[in-house]
Write a protein that holds these residues in place. Structure first.
Motif, mmCIF file in Angstrom:
data_model
loop_
_atom_site.group_PDB
_atom_site.id
_atom_site.type_symbol
_atom_site.label_atom_id
_atom_site.label_comp_id
_atom_site.label_asym_id
_atom_site.label_seq_id
_atom_site.Cartn_x
_atom_site.Cartn_y
_atom_site.Cartn_z
ATOM 1 N N ARG A 1 17.330 -56.890 -17.054
ATOM 2 C CA ARG A 1 17.217 -56.722 -15.602
ATOM 3 C C ARG A 1 16.110 -57.585 -15.007
ATOM 4 N NH1 ARG A 1 15.202 -50.490 -15.358
ATOM 5 N NH2 ARG A 1 13.386 -50.797 -16.650
ATOM 6 N N TYR A 2 15.016 -57.839 -15.759
ATOM 7 C CA TYR A 2 13.963 -58.720 -15.255
ATOM 8 C C TYR A 2 14.534 -60.104 -14.958
ATOM 9 C CZ TYR A 2 10.266 -55.437 -16.591
ATOM 10 O OH TYR A 2 9.453 -54.348 -16.692
ATOM 11 N N ILE A 3 15.365 -60.583 -15.861
ATOM 12 C CA ILE A 3 15.959 -61.904 -15.700
ATOM 13 C C ILE A 3 16.951 -61.898 -14.544
ATOM 14 C CG2 ILE A 3 17.374 -63.660 -16.835
ATOM 15 C CD1 ILE A 3 16.173 -62.557 -19.512
ATOM 16 N N ASP B 1 18.832 -63.598 -9.418
ATOM 17 C CA ASP B 1 19.638 -63.212 -8.263
ATOM 18 C C ASP B 1 18.830 -63.221 -6.967
ATOM 19 O OD1 ASP B 1 21.718 -62.870 -10.029
ATOM 20 O OD2 ASP B 1 21.585 -60.694 -10.083
ATOM 21 N N GLY B 2 17.509 -63.431 -7.079
ATOM 22 C CA GLY B 2 16.651 -63.459 -5.889
ATOM 23 C C GLY B 2 16.456 -62.097 -5.254
ATOM 24 N N LYS B 3 16.672 -61.028 -6.020
ATOM 25 C CA LYS B 3 16.565 -59.678 -5.469
ATOM 26 C C LYS B 3 15.123 -59.211 -5.346
ATOM 27 C CE LYS B 3 21.068 -58.143 -7.079
ATOM 28 N NZ LYS B 3 21.784 -57.236 -7.968
ATOM 29 N N GLY B 4 14.245 -59.721 -6.179
ATOM 30 C CA GLY B 4 12.842 -59.360 -6.090
ATOM 31 C C GLY B 4 12.419 -58.332 -7.113
ATOM 32 N N ILE B 5 11.262 -57.716 -6.829
ATOM 33 C CA ILE B 5 10.648 -56.740 -7.724
ATOM 34 C C ILE B 5 10.751 -55.364 -7.067
ATOM 35 C CG2 ILE B 5 8.494 -56.075 -8.873
ATOM 36 C CD1 ILE B 5 7.616 -59.014 -8.603
ATOM 37 N N PRO B 6 11.185 -54.339 -7.809
ATOM 38 C CA PRO B 6 11.244 -52.997 -7.214
ATOM 39 C C PRO B 6 9.859 -52.540 -6.740
ATOM 40 C CG PRO B 6 12.421 -53.052 -9.310
ATOM 41 C CD PRO B 6 11.700 -54.359 -9.177
ATOM 42 N N LYS C 1 8.405 -49.690 -6.785
ATOM 43 C CA LYS C 1 7.723 -48.864 -7.785
ATOM 44 C C LYS C 1 7.052 -49.751 -8.848
ATOM 45 C CE LYS C 1 8.724 -44.909 -10.775
ATOM 46 N NZ LYS C 1 9.756 -43.994 -11.243
ATOM 47 N N ALA C 2 7.726 -50.812 -9.264
ATOM 48 C CA ALA C 2 7.164 -51.724 -10.263
ATOM 49 C C ALA C 2 5.960 -52.476 -9.699
ATOM 50 C CB ALA C 2 8.228 -52.710 -10.737
ATOM 51 N N LYS C 3 6.036 -52.856 -8.424
ATOM 52 C CA LYS C 3 4.894 -53.525 -7.797
ATOM 53 C C LYS C 3 3.674 -52.609 -7.777
ATOM 54 C CE LYS C 3 6.830 -56.895 -4.574
ATOM 55 N NZ LYS C 3 6.837 -57.317 -3.167
ATOM 56 N N ILE C 4 3.886 -51.377 -7.354
ATOM 57 C CA ILE C 4 2.775 -50.414 -7.262
ATOM 58 C C ILE C 4 2.189 -50.151 -8.647
ATOM 59 C CG2 ILE C 4 2.189 -48.013 -6.717
ATOM 60 C CD1 ILE C 4 4.302 -48.246 -4.417
ATOM 61 N N TYR C 5 3.054 -49.934 -9.617
ATOM 62 C CA TYR C 5 2.600 -49.685 -10.981
ATOM 63 C C TYR C 5 1.810 -50.877 -11.510
ATOM 64 C CZ TYR C 5 2.750 -49.161 -16.039
ATOM 65 O OH TYR C 5 2.407 -49.089 -17.364
ATOM 66 N N THR C 6 2.350 -52.075 -11.331
ATOM 67 C CA THR C 6 1.698 -53.283 -11.834
ATOM 68 C C THR C 6 0.331 -53.482 -11.199
ATOM 69 O OG1 THR C 6 3.846 -54.323 -12.216
ATOM 70 C CG2 THR C 6 1.949 -55.788 -12.063
ATOM 71 N N LEU C 7 0.260 -53.350 -9.882
ATOM 72 C CA LEU C 7 -1.022 -53.545 -9.197
ATOM 73 C C LEU C 7 -2.037 -52.467 -9.590
ATOM 74 C CD1 LEU C 7 0.291 -54.605 -5.692
ATOM 75 C CD2 LEU C 7 -0.870 -56.052 -7.369
ATOM 76 N N VAL D 1 -1.850 -61.285 -5.264
ATOM 77 C CA VAL D 1 -1.221 -62.026 -4.158
ATOM 78 C C VAL D 1 0.180 -62.459 -4.552
ATOM 79 C CG1 VAL D 1 -1.331 -64.168 -2.820
ATOM 80 C CG2 VAL D 1 -3.379 -62.755 -3.084
ATOM 81 N N TYR D 2 0.330 -62.952 -5.771
ATOM 82 C CA TYR D 2 1.644 -63.389 -6.241
ATOM 83 C C TYR D 2 2.634 -62.224 -6.225
ATOM 84 C CZ TYR D 2 5.391 -65.022 -9.235
ATOM 85 O OH TYR D 2 6.630 -65.346 -9.723
ATOM 86 N N ILE D 3 2.228 -61.080 -6.752
ATOM 87 C CA ILE D 3 3.117 -59.905 -6.825
ATOM 88 C C ILE D 3 3.471 -59.412 -5.424
ATOM 89 C CG2 ILE D 3 3.221 -57.472 -7.512
ATOM 90 C CD1 ILE D 3 1.593 -58.339 -10.012
ATOM 91 N N ILE D 4 2.482 -59.330 -4.556
ATOM 92 C CA ILE D 4 2.723 -58.841 -3.193
ATOM 93 C C ILE D 4 3.663 -59.764 -2.435
ATOM 94 C CG2 ILE D 4 1.603 -58.438 -0.965
ATOM 95 C CD1 ILE D 4 -0.830 -57.377 -2.653
ATOM 96 N N ARG D 5 3.541 -61.061 -2.659
ATOM 97 C CA ARG D 5 4.371 -62.032 -1.931
ATOM 98 C C ARG D 5 5.810 -62.095 -2.432
ATOM 99 N NH1 ARG D 5 1.625 -67.510 -0.395
ATOM 100 N NH2 ARG D 5 3.669 -67.580 0.539
ATOM 101 N N GLN D 6 6.068 -61.544 -3.618
ATOM 102 C CA GLN D 6 7.436 -61.528 -4.122
ATOM 103 C C GLN D 6 8.283 -60.575 -3.281
ATOM 104 O OE1 GLN D 6 8.651 -63.551 -6.733
ATOM 105 N NE2 GLN D 6 6.659 -64.426 -6.239
ATOM 106 N N LYS D 7 9.522 -60.922 -3.125
ATOM 107 C CA LYS D 7 10.440 -60.073 -2.381
ATOM 108 C C LYS D 7 10.506 -58.696 -3.044
ATOM 109 C CE LYS D 7 15.210 -60.022 -0.798
ATOM 110 N NZ LYS D 7 16.486 -60.734 -0.806
ATOM 111 N N THR D 8 10.553 -57.655 -2.223
ATOM 112 C CA THR D 8 10.639 -56.289 -2.737
ATOM 113 C C THR D 8 12.099 -55.875 -2.831
ATOM 114 O OG1 THR D 8 8.507 -55.732 -1.770
ATOM 115 C CG2 THR D 8 9.936 -53.894 -2.359
#
Length: 141
Positions: A71-73, A78-83, A85-91, A123-130
């Protein structure tokens, strides 16, 4: 991602072996990246997919169809971005681990470098499409 075609596979057996080894190493680093916030996951898995595309149809298919790694790939390609929940967890994990590291490291230049790295990753993670979860259908009245 495209499937393996004969023209994509490397003909030289030594290069195929090296590409397979690089793909396995990249997959391992990608898996570590799931748990270690400073180590990226998606770039390593994309590199692994590219290596396997040219060296091992079986590994390539396994990686793309893996229930967690695939799913990461797919999200990235597909340009869908990062969920969200994953952004919050990662940060959260990123800044917690960086904070602990800053406390443990006595050298201020290293502390500063850790903050700069964590800031750039943030910054990189935040700028990725959600990737938004699919909306639920409205209740029928």
């Amino acid at each position: 991602m495209t499937t393996n075609t004969p023209d994509k596979l490397q003909k030289n057996p030594l290069i195929r072996l090296l590409l397979t080894a690089a793909g396995i190493l990249s997959t391992a680093l990608g898996i570590l990246g799931i748990f270690l916030p400073v180590l990226p996951t998606t770039p390593f898995l994309l590199l692994a997919a590219a290596c396997f595309l040219r060296s091992s149809p079986a590994f390539h298919q396994w990686l793309l169809e893996h229930p967690h790694l695939g799913r990461y790939i797919h999200y990235y390609l597909d340009g869908k971005g990062i969920p969200r929940k994953a952004k919050i967890y990662t940060l959260t994990v990123l800044w917690l681990s960086i904070s602990v590291s800053i406390i443990m490291v006595p050298l201020w230049p290293v502390r500063l470098l850790l903050v700069v790295i964590a800031s750039c990753v943030s910054v990189y993670i935040i700028r990725q499409k959600t990737l938004e979860p699919p909306s639920l259908p409205e209740k029928l009245s």
